[in-house]
Design a protein around this motif. Structure first.
Motif, mmCIF file in Angstrom:
data_model
loop_
_atom_site.group_PDB
_atom_site.id
_atom_site.type_symbol
_atom_site.label_atom_id
_atom_site.label_comp_id
_atom_site.label_asym_id
_atom_site.label_seq_id
_atom_site.Cartn_x
_atom_site.Cartn_y
_atom_site.Cartn_z
ATOM 1 N N ALA A 414 0.835 -1.200 0.000
ATOM 2 C CA ALA A 414 0.000 0.000 0.000
ATOM 3 C C ALA A 414 0.867 1.247 0.000
ATOM 4 C CB ALA A 414 -0.923 -0.004 1.207
ATOM 5 N N LYS A 415 2.038 1.167 0.654
ATOM 6 C CA LYS A 415 2.936 2.325 0.666
ATOM 7 C C LYS A 415 3.309 2.718 -0.760
ATOM 8 C CE LYS A 415 6.784 1.903 3.093
ATOM 9 N NZ LYS A 415 7.786 1.775 4.156
ATOM 10 N N VAL A 416 3.627 1.701 -1.576
ATOM 11 C CA VAL A 416 4.003 1.989 -2.970
ATOM 12 C C VAL A 416 2.790 2.524 -3.730
ATOM 13 C CG1 VAL A 416 4.985 1.059 -5.073
ATOM 14 C CG2 VAL A 416 5.714 0.160 -2.878
ATOM 15 N N ILE A 417 1.630 1.875 -3.538
ATOM 16 C CA ILE A 417 0.429 2.312 -4.264
ATOM 17 C C ILE A 417 0.099 3.761 -3.893
ATOM 18 C CG2 ILE A 417 -2.037 1.924 -4.565
ATOM 19 C CD1 ILE A 417 -1.585 -1.012 -4.123
ATOM 20 N N LEU A 418 0.164 4.042 -2.586
ATOM 21 C CA LEU A 418 -0.172 5.388 -2.134
ATOM 22 C C LEU A 418 0.802 6.399 -2.699
ATOM 23 C CD1 LEU A 418 -1.186 4.876 1.582
ATOM 24 C CD2 LEU A 418 -2.494 4.631 -0.487
ATOM 25 N N ALA A 419 2.094 6.035 -2.746
ATOM 26 C CA ALA A 419 3.081 6.968 -3.300
ATOM 27 C C ALA A 419 2.758 7.256 -4.759
ATOM 28 C CB ALA A 419 4.480 6.382 -3.169
ATOM 29 N N MET A 420 2.405 6.191 -5.506
ATOM 30 C CA MET A 420 2.181 6.388 -6.935
ATOM 31 C C MET A 420 0.981 7.273 -7.208
ATOM 32 S SD MET A 420 3.048 2.820 -8.764
ATOM 33 C CE MET A 420 1.672 1.954 -8.068
ATOM 34 N N TYR A 421 -0.046 7.163 -6.336
ATOM 35 C CA TYR A 421 -1.262 7.926 -6.591
ATOM 36 C C TYR A 421 -1.336 9.228 -5.818
ATOM 37 C CZ TYR A 421 -3.065 4.369 -9.575
ATOM 38 O OH TYR A 421 -3.226 3.527 -10.626
ATOM 39 N N SER A 422 -0.220 9.643 -5.209
ATOM 40 C CA SER A 422 -0.262 10.949 -4.568
ATOM 41 C C SER A 422 -0.044 12.012 -5.640
ATOM 42 C CB SER A 422 0.811 11.038 -3.494
ATOM 43 O OG SER A 422 2.069 10.888 -4.090
ATOM 44 N N LYS A 423 -0.554 13.198 -5.334
ATOM 45 C CA LYS A 423 -0.527 14.257 -6.348
ATOM 46 C C LYS A 423 0.809 14.978 -6.327
ATOM 47 C CE LYS A 423 -4.474 14.347 -8.289
ATOM 48 N NZ LYS A 423 -5.335 13.635 -7.366
ATOM 49 N N ARG A 424 1.547 14.878 -7.376
ATOM 50 C CA ARG A 424 2.719 15.729 -7.507
ATOM 51 C C ARG A 424 2.993 15.848 -8.993
ATOM 52 N NH1 ARG A 424 8.068 14.504 -4.198
ATOM 53 N NH2 ARG A 424 6.579 14.623 -2.510
ATOM 54 N N GLU A 425 2.802 17.033 -9.514
ATOM 55 C CA GLU A 425 2.934 17.194 -10.964
ATOM 56 C C GLU A 425 4.406 17.250 -11.337
ATOM 57 O OE1 GLU A 425 0.409 16.970 -12.907
ATOM 58 O OE2 GLU A 425 -1.003 16.909 -11.233
ATOM 59 N N ARG A 426 4.775 16.331 -12.204
ATOM 60 C CA ARG A 426 6.134 16.377 -12.749
ATOM 61 C C ARG A 426 6.055 16.003 -14.212
ATOM 62 N NH1 ARG A 426 10.396 13.506 -8.831
ATOM 63 N NH2 ARG A 426 8.646 12.215 -8.282
ATOM 64 N N GLU A 427 7.191 16.036 -14.873
ATOM 65 C CA GLU A 427 7.162 15.780 -16.318
ATOM 66 C C GLU A 427 6.761 14.330 -16.595
ATOM 67 O OE1 GLU A 427 11.146 14.371 -15.055
ATOM 68 O OE2 GLU A 427 9.653 15.812 -14.402
ATOM 69 N N ALA A 428 6.123 14.115 -17.757
ATOM 70 C CA ALA A 428 5.648 12.774 -18.100
ATOM 71 C C ALA A 428 6.828 11.865 -18.419
ATOM 72 C CB ALA A 428 4.723 12.855 -19.286
ATOM 73 N N LEU A 429 6.628 10.590 -18.180
ATOM 74 C CA LEU A 429 7.666 9.606 -18.504
ATOM 75 C C LEU A 429 7.232 8.855 -19.754
ATOM 76 C CD1 LEU A 429 8.425 8.091 -15.012
ATOM 77 C CD2 LEU A 429 10.027 9.308 -16.446
ATOM 78 N N PRO A 430 8.026 8.902 -20.813
ATOM 79 C CA PRO A 430 7.644 8.165 -22.025
ATOM 80 C C PRO A 430 7.768 6.666 -21.797
ATOM 81 C CG PRO A 430 9.814 9.125 -22.275
ATOM 82 C CD PRO A 430 9.297 9.612 -20.963
ATOM 83 N N ALA A 431 6.828 5.921 -22.369
ATOM 84 C CA ALA A 431 6.836 4.473 -22.173
ATOM 85 C C ALA A 431 7.867 3.815 -23.089
ATOM 86 C CB ALA A 431 5.458 3.918 -22.455
ATOM 87 N N ASP A 432 8.221 2.589 -22.751
ATOM 88 C CA ASP A 432 9.170 1.836 -23.555
ATOM 89 C C ASP A 432 8.397 0.674 -24.173
ATOM 90 O OD1 ASP A 432 12.483 0.834 -23.290
ATOM 91 O OD2 ASP A 432 10.917 -0.523 -23.953
ATOM 92 N N ALA A 433 8.512 0.499 -25.484
ATOM 93 C CA ALA A 433 7.650 -0.474 -26.167
ATOM 94 C C ALA A 433 7.856 -1.885 -25.648
ATOM 95 C CB ALA A 433 7.917 -0.421 -27.660
ATOM 96 N N SER A 434 9.114 -2.304 -25.438
ATOM 97 C CA SER A 434 9.338 -3.691 -25.035
ATOM 98 C C SER A 434 8.825 -3.931 -23.617
ATOM 99 C CB SER A 434 10.816 -4.041 -25.145
ATOM 100 O OG SER A 434 11.567 -3.229 -24.295
ATOM 101 N N VAL A 435 9.036 -2.934 -22.739
ATOM 102 C CA VAL A 435 8.520 -3.075 -21.376
ATOM 103 C C VAL A 435 6.996 -3.170 -21.407
ATOM 104 C CG1 VAL A 435 8.252 -1.887 -19.168
ATOM 105 C CG2 VAL A 435 10.460 -1.940 -20.277
ATOM 106 N N ASN A 436 6.381 -2.283 -22.208
ATOM 107 C CA ASN A 436 4.923 -2.298 -22.277
ATOM 108 C C ASN A 436 4.403 -3.632 -22.790
ATOM 109 O OD1 ASN A 436 4.478 0.122 -21.208
ATOM 110 N ND2 ASN A 436 3.603 1.069 -23.026
ATOM 111 N N ALA A 437 5.099 -4.209 -23.787
ATOM 112 C CA ALA A 437 4.646 -5.493 -24.323
ATOM 113 C C ALA A 437 4.643 -6.548 -23.230
ATOM 114 C CB ALA A 437 5.551 -5.922 -25.470
ATOM 115 N N VAL A 438 5.761 -6.610 -22.482
ATOM 116 C CA VAL A 438 5.852 -7.611 -21.410
ATOM 117 C C VAL A 438 4.777 -7.378 -20.360
ATOM 118 C CG1 VAL A 438 7.309 -8.408 -19.514
ATOM 119 C CG2 VAL A 438 8.289 -8.044 -21.768
#
Lengths: 471, 478
Positions: A414-438
């Motif tokens: 839950a600590k990780v989930i909560l960190a990910m969904y907390s509000k902090r605007e920063r620059e977007a991270l572009p996805a990587d095709a091979s990672v996304n496929a996996v």
């Protein structure tokens, strides 16, 4: 021995030649050095392995080839499972490995080892297979440069200790059956033979616990997992750990079956301490990769519950959980690796990930909910089967402790989930095709097999029951 | 079972699938169209429940069952759904509450897509939970509901919501782990290894007594946390203080009913649990008084309303513990009434907070001047909570206390005093902050037509079931 039809034999040939082709393509890759060609060839040959193995699985034959290999549902299930895992690792390493061609050579050795252990009909095959898996992994870590020497050396030493213990355990069984076949009968006639077999049993468990990361033998795990590049961490957690469990199944339930009450007791203890160690240590981690390393230790503890029950039901539950955890952890480490390359490592860096890349945050959340055991995901079915297995084997306290552990684990997931969904605007991270496929493949498997687990449960129970056939 | 000449529509399955379809629409269509479609699907799901109710009444039986193929044959888990009088009432209520929350709960109009999809997921899980024919499905829908609610609390709401959401998650997961353990034990100790609730009700006496005791303890703990009743209620006030209006409506309106429904099932499945009914009644009485006294020290309207939930749920636990026909009917009807009432109160309280930027009764004055709809709606909600005749809660309270009187003689009606205390304080709150016009707090926002529609719909439900309670109660007498 069962008479086999020619068509099944042909399928066995297809399977074996596909495995050989996979290894061959890996070995000759450094000669042509074409990354795309190698990726295509190895993936295609692995798909052929899957197809060949599934044909043989449905036919359920029992073939013994030169008494080193056996083809039966259990072995075929793991051949299929590990082929899928190897395809995922292959895709993952294509862009991210420093030297994909050399890694691919190592991966072909690892694959050979995996298939050897899965299809083993002899203790020697298991020993060779384990060596073929662990030592090339250490070299694969080393391929990434000087920064990774520590992790590689640590893994190498631990692998060496583990393998030597297994070798010693095998030696102790030599007087009983010079062929070292898995179908050997362990006699209780003389007390000396019994003591030697018991000693051998303990050495097997100790040696394989290094790879399976069960408690007293797992202190290397967090360092190596965190120190290795992400795609190798996925390999270590998703594949190397699982192959040790496969070897444990084969040795304990085929060779050591007469001692089942002894090792069942041992595994109850191992399961409890491993779960508590993994979960409690994970609570205080700040580095997310280390956190998942500890979480995967605790998952090894859950898998060990199936061994502690020592029933066919428990084994099939363990096999299910092995498959579930394989997809969860490969998907998780794929995301963790990709984020690590973007210099997102600690819990603090994970803040606001959902705003930066929604898909990554959502899929990591699904993987973690599955690890907690939330329905309707695959991890829930696995845990449910394991806990019901424990209750049906009259191990209610073990089930209660396991459930308490699931509850403890909520804290750090839950600590990780909560960190990910907390509000902090920063620059977007572009996805990587091979990672996304996996990640997509893992995600679809986890959700589909969570909502409709029946086919996999059928397959795992056939596999678990077939272990008895080999004896 | 439905007659053969009637067209067989899988109403119950549809009521679970339709919100999920709405969720898909919300995700894939443009904002405006998506929101309309989500509302339509949510409403259709409620209509499906009414359809199932119609089938049941027309065919003269008091339940509708639907059975599909095996879900997991290896564990003999059937895909069977079953609505009996209790679950008819509760799923109808949960569906309407979710629909109103979707329609009018979002006064701030923030994160509409996210909130809408979580509400629809929760609605599907609530419909599934009340209709589940076996404990495996029950557990799955339980956890889906808890996760949906967790994200609703965590992502939407006021500043300190994260801490409250975490507290909620820990309490609820503890409950769900107790539940899982109990379900697995029931599965292994019934002769045929079954999760089917009807089968367990018929065969639970074959479980060894010691194991029954353990199972009862686990189930009781799980549902007590969810309801929530005194020693394990701490998550509820915090969650409500920080939650968005929609979150509060669903949390008190539908989620706490999971526990109430589970508690009724526990008593059905394990007849030996009636030997504890006196102790449970004492606990419920204590909890009602405790919550009523804590309530009087609270100044935040939403927190006040949250504590009335604990009072009401304690009284419902008393009704369940009284273990007679009146008690069960009363508990069901009480939960139905409480679901509508509490969502109305939370909707009004949330709108007040939105309009005046303030929910503290020491500051808030003269709501009736600038927002008479909201003020009178809140007043109606308070009437309905205290059980004024013609409201649904009146019927619920009468049945509950008649049942308690029958089971525990005069001791059974002691909690009525707690209810009166709660009512008194609520009238004081209303009088002081909503209806007094000596000073007037200035509006900073206004409510829209959708909020008014929500008020109307919930008030209509409260009076409809108060005037025509036989629609539900007849089912108990078939």
């Amino acid at each position: 021995m069962v008479q086999i039809a020619l068509s099944v034999m042909e399928n066995v040939y297809i399977l074996l030649s596909a495995i050989s082709a996979f290894v061959l393509f890996g070995v000759i890759a450094p000669l042509h050095k074409r990354k795309k060609l190698q990726l295509t060839l190895s993936t295609l040959s692995l798909i052929m392995v899957v197809i060949g193995a599934s044909y043989v699985f449905t036919a359920s034959p029992f073939v013994s080839t030169v008494s080193l290999f056996a083809i039966y549902p259990f072995s075929m299930f793991f051949v299929i499972l590990f082929s899928i895992a190897l395809i995922l690792i292959n895709i993952l390493s294509y862009r991210n490995a420093k030297d994909y061609i050399q890694f691919s050579t190592m991966l072909s050795f690892i694959g050979l080892g995996l298939f050897a252990v899965s299809m083993a009909n002899s203790l020697i095959t298991i020993l060779l297979g384990i060596e073929l898996v662990t030592i090339p992994t250490a070299f694969a870590i080393l391929l990434n440069g000087k920064n990774y020497v520590e992790a590689a050396v640590k893994l190498f030493i631990m692998a060496a200790i583990g393998v030597s213990m297994i070798a010693f355990a095998i030696v102790l069984l030599f007087p009983l059956d010079p062929q070292l076949s898995l179908s050997m009968t362990i006699s209780n006639s003389s007390s000396t033979a019994t003591y030697l077999s018991l000693l051998s049993l303990l050495l097997f468990i100790a040696g394989l616990s290094f790879d399976a990361s069960l408690f007293p033998f797992n202190l290397w795990v967090p360092d190596v997992y965190a120190g290795a590049p992400g795609y190798i961490t996925a390999l270590l957690a998703g594949v190397n750990k699982k192959i040790a469990f496969v070897a444990l199944f084969e040795i304990l339930f085929i060779v050591m079956a007469p001692f089942s009450s002894t090792f069942a007791l041992l595994f109850q203890g191992l399961a409890i301490v491993t779960m508590f160690f993994g979960n409690i240590a994970a609570m205080i981690q700040d580095n997310v990769k280390r956190l998942f390393a500890y979480s995967s230790i605790s998952q090894a503890g859950y898998i060990a519950i199936g061994l502690a029950t020592a029933t066919a039901y428990g084994i099939s539950a363990s096999i299910f959980q092995i498959a579930a955890h394989m997809f969860m952890i490969i998907g998780t480490f794929a995301i963790v690796m990709w984020l690590e390359q973007k210099n997102v490592k600690t819990l603090n860096d994970y803040n606001g990930l959902s705003a930066r890349n929604g898909f990554a945050a959502l899929s990591l959340t699904v993987f973690m909910l599955s690890m907690i055991g939330m329905p309707p995901l695959m991890g829930f079915v696995g845990k449910f089967l394991l806990f019901t297995g424990a209750i049906s084997a009259n191990l209610l306290p073990l089930a209660v402790l396991a459930i308490i552990n699931s509850f403890i684990s909520v804290y750090y997931y839950a600590k990780v989930i909560l960190a990910m969904y907390s509000k902090r605007e920063r620059e977007a991270l572009p996805a990587d095709a091979s990672v996304n496929a996996v990640v997509w493949i893992c995600l679809i498997l986890i959700v589909l097999l969570g909502i409709y687990p029946q086919p996999l449960i059928t397959i795992t129970s056939i596999s678990a029951a077939s272990l008895q056939l080999l004896h | 079972m439905a007659n053969d000449n009637m067209i067989q529509i899988p109403f119950i399955a549809l009521s679970i699938v339709l919100p999920l379809l709405g969720l898909t629409c919300l995700a894939y269509f443009q904002d405006y169209l998506g929101r309309r479609l989500a509302l339509v699907f949510s409403g259709l799901s409620v209509i499906c429940i009414i359809g199932a109710l119609y089938i049941s009444i027309a065919s003269g039986t008091n339940f509708v069952a639907e059975q599909y193929s095996y879900y997991i044959p290896a564990l003999s888990v059937l895909l069977n759904l079953r609505l009996d009088p209790i679950s008819f009432a509760l799923s109808l209520m949960a569906g309407i509450v979710a629909f109103v929350a979707l329609l009018s709960g979002n006064t701030e109009q923030e994160h509409e897509k996210l909130a809408g999809s979580l509400i629809l997921l929760f609605q599907a899980s609530a419909m599934g939970l009340f209709a589940a024919g076996n404990l495996f499905l029950f557990f799955i829908f339980w956890d889906v509901g808890v996760v949906a609610m967790f994200f609703m609390l965590y992502m939407l709401g006021s500043a300190n919501r994260r801490r409250a959401a975490m507290k909620f998650l820990l309490y609820e997961l503890l409950a769900s782990l107790f539940l899982l353990l109990a379900i697995m034990m029931i599965y292994f100790y019934t002769p045929l290894h079954s999760f089917d609730i009807q089968y367990i009700i018929q065969n639970s006496q074959l479980i060894p007594t010691g194991t029954q005791l353990l199972i009862f303890f686990f189930l009781f703990a799980a549902f007590l946390i969810n309801m929530p009743v005194f020693p394990v209620h701490l998550w509820l006030p915090d969650a409500h203080t920080e939650a968005s209006t929609q979150g509060s409506m669903l949390l008190s309106g539908a989620l706490t009913k999971f526990g109430g429904y589970g508690m009724i099932l526990t008593f059905f499945m394990l007849p030996m649990s009636s030997q504890f009914s006196v102790f449970i009644a004492i606990l419920a009485t204590f909890s009602a008084f405790y919550a009523a006294f804590v309530l009087m020290t609270v100044r935040d309207i939403k927190r006040i309303v949250a504590y009335t939930t604990i009072v009401e749920m304690s009284i419902i636990l008393l009704a369940i513990a009284s273990q007679n026909g009146l008690g069960i009917a009363g508990a069901t009807f009480g939960m139905l009434a409480h679901g509508f009432t509490i969502s109305l109160l939370f909707l009004a309280a949330g709108s007040t907070g939105h309009m005046f930027g303030e929910r503290d009764i020491r500051v808030l004055r003269g709501v009736v001047k600038n927002a008479f709809e909201t003020a009178y709606t809140f007043l109606t909600g308070v009437f309905a909570t205290t059980g004024v005749p013609l409201t649904a809660a009146f019927i619920g309270d009468v049945l509950i206390f008649m049942g308690a009187l029958q089971a525990f003689s005069l001791f059974g009606i002691i909690p009525l005093i707690a209810l009166l205390l709660t009512g008194t304080y609520l009238y004081y709150v209303i009088n002081k902050s909503f209806l007094s016009t000596k000073e007037v707090t200035q509006n900073i926002n206004y409510i829209g037509a959708s909020q008014r529609a929500g008020y109307l719909l919930l008030i209509a439900c409260i009076f409809f079931f108060g005037i025509a309670p036989f629609i539900i109660l007849n089912l108990f007498n078939v």
